[in-house]
Design a protein around this motif. Structure first.
Motif, PDB file in Angstrom:
ATOM      1  N   GLU A 193     -18.407  -1.699  20.956  1.00 42.69           N
ATOM      2  CA  GLU A 193     -18.379  -1.711  19.490  1.00 42.69           C
ATOM      3  C   GLU A 193     -17.380  -2.738  18.977  1.00 42.69           C
TER       4      GLU A 193
ATOM      5  N   LYS B 103     -16.580  -5.480  20.546  1.00 40.86           N
ATOM      6  CA  LYS B 103     -17.259  -6.751  20.816  1.00 40.86           C
ATOM      7  C   LYS B 103     -18.213  -7.115  19.683  1.00 40.86           C
ATOM      8  N   GLU B 104     -19.026  -6.157  19.281  1.00 41.32           N
ATOM      9  CA  GLU B 104     -19.987  -6.395  18.198  1.00 41.32           C
ATOM     10  C   GLU B 104     -19.269  -6.682  16.882  1.00 41.32           C
ATOM     11  N   TYR B 105     -18.239  -5.919  16.584  1.00 45.60           N
ATOM     12  CA  TYR B 105     -17.507  -6.091  15.323  1.00 45.60           C
ATOM     13  C   TYR B 105     -16.862  -7.469  15.238  1.00 45.60           C
TER      14      TYR B 105
ATOM     15  N   GLY C 227     -17.702 -10.074  17.029  1.00 45.55           N
ATOM     16  CA  GLY C 227     -18.659 -11.149  17.300  1.00 45.55           C
ATOM     17  C   GLY C 227     -18.255 -11.988  18.496  1.00 45.55           C
TER      18      GLY C 227
ATOM     19  N   ARG D 247     -18.850 -10.114  25.899  1.00 45.19           N
ATOM     20  CA  ARG D 247     -18.394  -8.958  26.682  1.00 45.19           C
ATOM     21  C   ARG D 247     -17.109  -9.280  27.445  1.00 45.19           C
TER      22      ARG D 247
END
Length: 64
Positions: A17, A19-21, A23, A26
């Motif tokens: 999460e 990582k996604e936030y 941008g 991994r």
């Protein structure tokens, strides 16, 4: 690049999460959470990030 608002995040984030936030990739996310000053909590092998700690870290580690 931050791609969604903080309000949309859960109170406790996983590395994926985060990582996604942020941008980021991994590998970058895991490198970040392994840095000495990054606020993580380990529970067994699981790595979690409390949202208020992330906000404080971002505020102190990003240019205004």
């Amino acid at each position: 690049m931050i791609n969604k608002g903080l309000d949309a995040l859960p109170d406790i984030l996983t590395v994926m999460e985060l990582k996604e936030y942020l941008g980021i990739g991994r590998e970058q996310a895991y490198t970040l959470v392994k840095t000495e000053d990054f606020p993580v909590k380990k529970i067994g092998r699981r790595i979690i990030i409390f949202k208020p700690n992330l906000v404080r870290w971002l505020e102190s580690n990003t240019a205004s």
